[in-house]
Design a protein around this motif. Structure first.
Motif, PDB file in Angstrom:
ATOM      1  N   PHE A  56     100.590  76.244 -57.844  1.00 25.34           N
ATOM      2  CA  PHE A  56      99.992  75.177 -58.656  1.00 25.34           C
ATOM      3  C   PHE A  56     100.399  75.319 -60.119  1.00 25.34           C
ATOM      4  O   PHE A  56     100.674  74.324 -60.797  1.00 25.34           O
ATOM      5  CB  PHE A  56      98.473  75.218 -58.525  1.00 25.34           C
ATOM      6  CG  PHE A  56      97.785  74.072 -59.217  1.00 25.34           C
ATOM      7  CD1 PHE A  56      97.663  72.841 -58.604  1.00 25.34           C
ATOM      8  CD2 PHE A  56      97.271  74.229 -60.500  1.00 25.34           C
ATOM      9  CE1 PHE A  56      97.043  71.784 -59.242  1.00 25.34           C
ATOM     10  CE2 PHE A  56      96.642  73.181 -61.149  1.00 25.34           C
ATOM     11  CZ  PHE A  56      96.527  71.946 -60.509  1.00 25.34           C
ATOM     12  N   ARG A  57     100.455  76.560 -60.607  1.00 29.71           N
ATOM     13  CA  ARG A  57     100.878  76.783 -61.990  1.00 29.71           C
ATOM     14  C   ARG A  57     102.308  76.319 -62.222  1.00 29.71           C
ATOM     15  O   ARG A  57     102.619  75.688 -63.237  1.00 29.71           O
ATOM     16  CB  ARG A  57     100.761  78.259 -62.324  1.00 29.71           C
ATOM     17  CG  ARG A  57     101.214  78.619 -63.733  1.00 29.71           C
ATOM     18  CD  ARG A  57     101.694  80.048 -63.807  1.00 29.71           C
ATOM     19  NE  ARG A  57     102.827  80.274 -62.909  1.00 29.71           N
ATOM     20  CZ  ARG A  57     103.293  81.484 -62.595  1.00 29.71           C
ATOM     21  NH1 ARG A  57     102.702  82.571 -63.067  1.00 29.71           N
ATOM     22  NH2 ARG A  57     104.335  81.612 -61.789  1.00 29.71           N
ATOM     23  N   GLN A  59     103.929  73.994 -60.767  1.00 28.36           N
ATOM     24  CA  GLN A  59     104.046  72.537 -60.704  1.00 28.36           C
ATOM     25  C   GLN A  59     103.213  71.836 -61.776  1.00 28.36           C
ATOM     26  O   GLN A  59     103.522  70.693 -62.157  1.00 28.36           O
ATOM     27  CB  GLN A  59     103.622  72.036 -59.318  1.00 28.36           C
ATOM     28  CG  GLN A  59     104.492  72.552 -58.187  1.00 28.36           C
ATOM     29  CD  GLN A  59     103.980  72.125 -56.818  1.00 28.36           C
ATOM     30  OE1 GLN A  59     103.025  71.360 -56.718  1.00 28.36           O
ATOM     31  NE2 GLN A  59     104.603  72.640 -55.768  1.00 28.36           N
ATOM     32  N   ASN A  60     102.150  72.492 -62.261  1.00 32.07           N
ATOM     33  CA  ASN A  60     101.231  71.861 -63.223  1.00 32.07           C
ATOM     34  C   ASN A  60     100.819  72.882 -64.275  1.00 32.07           C
ATOM     35  O   ASN A  60      99.643  73.259 -64.370  1.00 32.07           O
ATOM     36  CB  ASN A  60      99.984  71.319 -62.512  1.00 32.07           C
ATOM     37  CG  ASN A  60     100.308  70.438 -61.326  1.00 32.07           C
ATOM     38  OD1 ASN A  60     100.529  69.242 -61.458  1.00 32.07           O
ATOM     39  ND2 ASN A  60     100.344  71.041 -60.134  1.00 32.07           N
ATOM     40  N   TYR A  61     101.784  73.313 -65.087  1.00 36.29           N
ATOM     41  CA  TYR A  61     101.529  74.428 -66.000  1.00 36.29           C
ATOM     42  C   TYR A  61     100.409  74.109 -66.995  1.00 36.29           C
ATOM     43  O   TYR A  61      99.448  74.877 -67.128  1.00 36.29           O
ATOM     44  CB  TYR A  61     102.807  74.774 -66.756  1.00 36.29           C
ATOM     45  CG  TYR A  61     102.677  76.017 -67.615  1.00 36.29           C
ATOM     46  CD1 TYR A  61     102.902  77.286 -67.065  1.00 36.29           C
ATOM     47  CD2 TYR A  61     102.327  75.934 -68.964  1.00 36.29           C
ATOM     48  CE1 TYR A  61     102.784  78.426 -67.846  1.00 36.29           C
ATOM     49  CE2 TYR A  61     102.195  77.062 -69.744  1.00 36.29           C
ATOM     50  CZ  TYR A  61     102.423  78.309 -69.179  1.00 36.29           C
ATOM     51  OH  TYR A  61     102.301  79.433 -69.955  1.00 36.29           O
ATOM     52  N   LEU A  62     100.510  72.983 -67.697  1.00 34.86           N
ATOM     53  CA  LEU A  62      99.517  72.651 -68.715  1.00 34.86           C
ATOM     54  C   LEU A  62      98.142  72.396 -68.100  1.00 34.86           C
ATOM     55  O   LEU A  62      97.114  72.773 -68.678  1.00 34.86           O
ATOM     56  CB  LEU A  62      99.972  71.428 -69.521  1.00 34.86           C
ATOM     57  CG  LEU A  62     101.207  71.650 -70.408  1.00 34.86           C
ATOM     58  CD1 LEU A  62     101.567  70.354 -71.140  1.00 34.86           C
ATOM     59  CD2 LEU A  62     100.972  72.780 -71.406  1.00 34.86           C
ATOM     60  N   THR A  63      98.136  71.756 -66.936  1.00 37.91           N
ATOM     61  CA  THR A  63      96.860  71.518 -66.255  1.00 37.91           C
ATOM     62  C   THR A  63      96.206  72.836 -65.862  1.00 37.91           C
ATOM     63  O   THR A  63      94.996  73.033 -66.052  1.00 37.91           O
ATOM     64  CB  THR A  63      97.063  70.647 -65.014  1.00 37.91           C
ATOM     65  OG1 THR A  63      97.655  69.403 -65.403  1.00 37.91           O
ATOM     66  CG2 THR A  63      95.741  70.377 -64.312  1.00 37.91           C
ATOM     67  N   MET A  64      97.008  73.743 -65.320  1.00 34.90           N
ATOM     68  CA  MET A  64      96.484  75.057 -64.938  1.00 34.90           C
ATOM     69  C   MET A  64      95.975  75.810 -66.159  1.00 34.90           C
ATOM     70  O   MET A  64      94.911  76.447 -66.119  1.00 34.90           O
ATOM     71  CB  MET A  64      97.565  75.872 -64.233  1.00 34.90           C
ATOM     72  CG  MET A  64      97.184  77.318 -63.965  1.00 34.90           C
ATOM     73  SD  MET A  64      95.759  77.456 -62.854  1.00 34.90           S
ATOM     74  CE  MET A  64      96.581  77.507 -61.268  1.00 34.90           C
ATOM     75  N   ALA A  66      94.819  74.537 -68.980  1.00 31.53           N
ATOM     76  CA  ALA A  66      93.565  73.919 -69.426  1.00 31.53           C
ATOM     77  C   ALA A  66      92.411  74.279 -68.492  1.00 31.53           C
ATOM     78  O   ALA A  66      91.292  74.571 -68.951  1.00 31.53           O
ATOM     79  CB  ALA A  66      93.722  72.405 -69.504  1.00 31.53           C
ATOM     80  N   MET A  67      92.665  74.257 -67.181  1.00 29.89           N
ATOM     81  CA  MET A  67      91.630  74.603 -66.211  1.00 29.89           C
ATOM     82  C   MET A  67      91.206  76.055 -66.374  1.00 29.89           C
ATOM     83  O   MET A  67      90.009  76.376 -66.350  1.00 29.89           O
ATOM     84  CB  MET A  67      92.128  74.352 -64.786  1.00 29.89           C
ATOM     85  CG  MET A  67      92.284  72.892 -64.424  1.00 29.89           C
ATOM     86  SD  MET A  67      93.052  72.663 -62.793  1.00 29.89           S
ATOM     87  CE  MET A  67      91.903  73.555 -61.738  1.00 29.89           C
TER      88      MET A  67
END
Length: 261
Positions: A56-57, A59-64, A66-67
């Motif tokens: 997940f990181r 594929q979605n670094y900034l989202t991860m 922030a989460m």
């Protein structure tokens, strides 16, 4: 002709209760979290979900990012179990540089949240009591005010001081918010680097079927520099305690000169 209405006793009670609600919420969530989350916020949970988290990181670094920071803020703000696991996870997911940054910023925000909750509630009440107490209690608070920065840094640097104690105690004695903010951010950096560093090599530790060794913090080459920083932070307090106040020194000098004439 309009008359100014005075607050009713019930209104005063409601406003007093409202002031305590943030701290009540923190305590309630902390108790519930201690009973329900202690078996989930663990290294075993991280090990079992490592592949999914890494995927997940990627594929979605900034989202991860922030989460992760959001979860870390909640853990600190409500004194939930798993702060050490979260710090190590920051290094595991984001490396030493970004991991340390995320850990320090999130921990500072969470610490500020519990600081404000305590100050809005018990802090104002206890501060007023101390102001009216006089004597030794008032002298103690005055000493804290004179050495506020040094004491705050020591609370952060000394590993033996629990993190939630370093968040609550300053709020209860009327420490300034801006001083609390920057001393927290600076003071937790050394320990933050250590925990993040442990997380950087966490994959290899899991591959060996082991859990990370958090006792690394107490190794001489790690604890030595941190204790050195503690000594530096304490030096101004020691100097102020040994050196007499300027007024007293001037008076003593004047007395001596009078005797010699």
């Amino acid at each position: 002709m309009s008359e100014t209405s005075e607050p009713q006793p019930n209104q005063a009670k409601k406003s007093g209760l409202a002031r305590h609600l943030p701290l009540i919420a923190v305590v309630a969530v902390a108790v519930i979290g201690a009973m329900t989350l202690k078996d989930y916020l663990t290294f075993a949970t991280l090990r079992d979900n490592r592949e999914a988290l890494v995927a997940f990181r990627d594929q979605n670094y900034l989202t991860m990012l922030a989460m992760f920071m959001g979860i870390y803020v909640v853990i600190v703000a409500f004194s939930l179990p798993g702060a050490a696991v979260a710090s190590v996870t920051g290094g595991f997911l984001f490396g030493l540089g970004m991991g340390t940054f995320a850990n320090v910023i999130a921990a500072t925000i969470g610490a500020t949240g519990i600081f404000l909750a305590a100050r809005w509630g018990l802090g104002e009440f206890l501060n007023a009591k101390i102001e009216n107490a006089g004597g030794r209690v008032q002298s103690l608070k005055n000493a804290l005010r004179q050495n506020e920065i040094e004491v705050l840094l020591l609370l952060r640097l000394v590993p033996a001081v629990p993190f939630f104690v370093a968040n609550l105690l300053p709020a209860l004695v009327g420490v300034k918010l801006r001083n609390f903010l920057w001393t927290t951010a600076i003071g937790i950096i050394p320990g933050g680097i250590v925990f993040t560093w442990i997380g950087v090599g966490l994959g290899e530790v899991f591959d060996r079927g082991e859990d990370p060794d958090l006792s690394l913090l107490w190794e001489p080459h790690i604890i030595g520099p941190i204790l050195g920083l503690c000594v530096l932070a304490a030096m101004p307090i020691v100097v102020k305690a040994i050196r007499p106040p300027r007024g007293k020194k001037t008076a003593d000098t004047a007395d001596t000169s009078d005797k010699t004439e």
